[in-house]
Design a protein around this motif. Structure first.
Motif, short mmCIF file in Angstrom:
data_model
loop_
_atom_site.label_atom_id
_atom_site.label_comp_id
_atom_site.label_asym_id
_atom_site.label_seq_id
_atom_site.Cartn_x
_atom_site.Cartn_y
_atom_site.Cartn_z
N HIS A 40 0.82 -1.21 0.00
CA HIS A 40 0.00 0.00 0.00
C HIS A 40 0.85 1.26 0.00
CE1 HIS A 40 0.90 1.15 4.17
NE2 HIS A 40 0.89 -0.15 4.45
N GLY A 41 0.15 2.41 -0.07
CA GLY A 41 0.81 3.71 -0.04
C GLY A 41 0.38 4.53 1.16
N VAL A 105 5.38 -12.09 -7.35
CA VAL A 105 4.99 -10.90 -8.10
C VAL A 105 4.67 -9.83 -7.07
CG1 VAL A 105 3.29 -9.89 -9.66
CG2 VAL A 105 4.07 -12.24 -10.02
N VAL A 106 5.16 -8.62 -7.28
CA VAL A 106 4.90 -7.54 -6.34
C VAL A 106 4.07 -6.47 -7.03
CG1 VAL A 106 7.13 -6.41 -6.84
CG2 VAL A 106 5.93 -5.93 -4.69
N VAL A 107 3.02 -6.01 -6.34
CA VAL A 107 2.11 -5.00 -6.87
C VAL A 107 1.98 -3.90 -5.82
CG1 VAL A 107 -0.23 -4.52 -7.70
CG2 VAL A 107 0.83 -6.75 -8.17
N GLY A 108 2.14 -2.66 -6.22
CA GLY A 108 2.09 -1.57 -5.26
C GLY A 108 1.28 -0.39 -5.76
N ASP A 110 0.76 3.93 -5.07
CA ASP A 110 1.30 5.14 -4.46
C ASP A 110 2.75 4.86 -4.03
OD1 ASP A 110 0.58 7.96 -3.27
OD2 ASP A 110 1.36 6.85 -1.56
N TRP A 111 3.12 5.11 -2.77
CA TRP A 111 4.46 4.75 -2.35
C TRP A 111 4.73 3.26 -2.56
CZ3 TRP A 111 8.51 7.32 -2.30
CH2 TRP A 111 8.59 8.62 -1.79
N GLY A 112 3.69 2.45 -2.45
CA GLY A 112 3.87 1.03 -2.71
C GLY A 112 4.28 0.74 -4.13
N SER A 113 3.89 1.59 -5.08
CA SER A 113 4.34 1.44 -6.46
C SER A 113 5.85 1.61 -6.54
CB SER A 113 3.64 2.46 -7.36
OG SER A 113 4.12 2.39 -8.68
#
Length: 334
Positions: A40-41, A105-108, A110-113
């Protein structure tokens, strides 16, 4: 229009605490199969993925949403240096190991991006693909962040990232009324409640004022029910805001830490989903145009019409469809 109900969904999930370099990471897990790590962000929590967890699980994936370091039940080390991007990438890798997996696999969002993109960049041995929501990938390098953000202000206004830099300053605005502040912040960046184009920009603070001065008043965004707001507010009322804000205060350290990766592309298969009304996507349109060079493994890029910043919550059906289609097209994990 938003595509989700106003009430929090009932989730059949497993909560875990797993070891990390900072101490522990709290995560929420649903399903079995290839691991998909959801990050998350600001200012959110694992709960921002509540609409994706059951859909990914039903599609045959082990969906895991974390509380990022500084948030929720994850560790909150002191000092902004503990919130550098390298530290957050190692937290993500530690979660994969703690769950007994070799890759993910990583998905984010906002800041998580940014965490997702840099996880793929710095740990290609662990992260085989990266999905980026709202904030497009921009390789390390360029001007020092604090200098760049200072220039975005002006004589009568200060950019919010600069406003967040001084420890305690934003906390003094937010913490006396966390729930009200969050409601305004979420509304300011949501398609159905954001200020009119000719209104003062809520990403800036007037000299001597607060960020909240520019938030819209009145109703909650359509994607955010009162129960959802209670979940977010309850976490920040318990933890305070410093852990979340420290990510912004580590930007110059990131610039130093990642200098050796200046201009480096993320080569793994990737996905981008942004909102047409999201300032993060609009302001970084040059980064989107640069994807052929910066994301050479890009599978698809999507800008959702009429969508603001909180893409996976404002438009869950669209995001779920795009995510599951992209995941299904990825090469199988080794």
């Amino acid at each position: 229009m938003p595509q989700q109900p106003a009430a929090p969904p009932a989730l059949d999930v497993i909560h875990r605490l797993v070891p990390s370099p900072a101490g522990r990471v709290h995560l929420v897990e649903q399903g079995s199969g290839p691991l998909v790590l959801l990050v998350h962000g600001f200012p959110e929590s694992w709960y921002s993925w509540r609409h994706q967890l059951p859909v990914l699980a039903a599609a045959g994936y082990r969906a895991v949403a974390v509380d990022v370091r500084g948030y929720g039940r994850s560790s909150r080390p002191e000092g902004a240096d503990a919130y550098r991007m390298r530290e957050l990438v190692e937290d993500a890798a530690a979660v994969v190991r703690a769950l007994g997996e070799e890759s993910a696999v990583v998905v984010g969002h906002d800041w998580g991006s940014g965490i997702a993109a840099h996880s793929a960049l710095l740990r290609p041995d662990v992260f085989r693909a990266a999905g980026l929501l709202s904030v497009p990938y921009a390789p390390p390098g360029g001007p020092r962040p604090s200098d760049l953000f200072a220039e975005l202000g002006g004589g009568d206004a200060e950019f919010y990232v600069s406003y967040f830099q001084e420890p305690g300053r934003a906390e003094a605005e937010i913490e006396p009324d966390v729930r009200g502040w969050l409601a305004g912040f979420y509304a300011a960046l949501s398609a159905d409640t954001m200020p009119a184009p000719d209104a003062p920009d809520p990403h800036f603070v007037s000299r001597g004022g607060t960020l909240r001065d520019r938030f819209p008043g009145g109703r909650l965004p359509g994607w955010l029910g009162a129960g959802d707001l209670d979940v977010y507010a309850g976490e920040f009322e318990r933890t305070g805001m410093t852990g979340a804000l420290n990510r912004y205060r580590a930007l110059d350290r990131d610039w130093e830490d990642l200098a050796g990766h200046a201009g480096a592309p993320v080569r793994q298969p990737s996905l981008f989903i942004g909102g047409a009304l999201d300032a993060s996507t609009v302001w970084m349109s040059d980064a989107v145009k640069a994807f052929p060079d910066t994301l050479p493994g890009l599978v698809s890029s999507h800008i959702l019409d009429g969508c603001g910043h909180w893409v996976q919550q404002e438009r869950p059906e669209d995001v779920n469809r795009l995510l599951t289609e992209w995941l299904a097209a990825l090469p199988a994990a080794d």
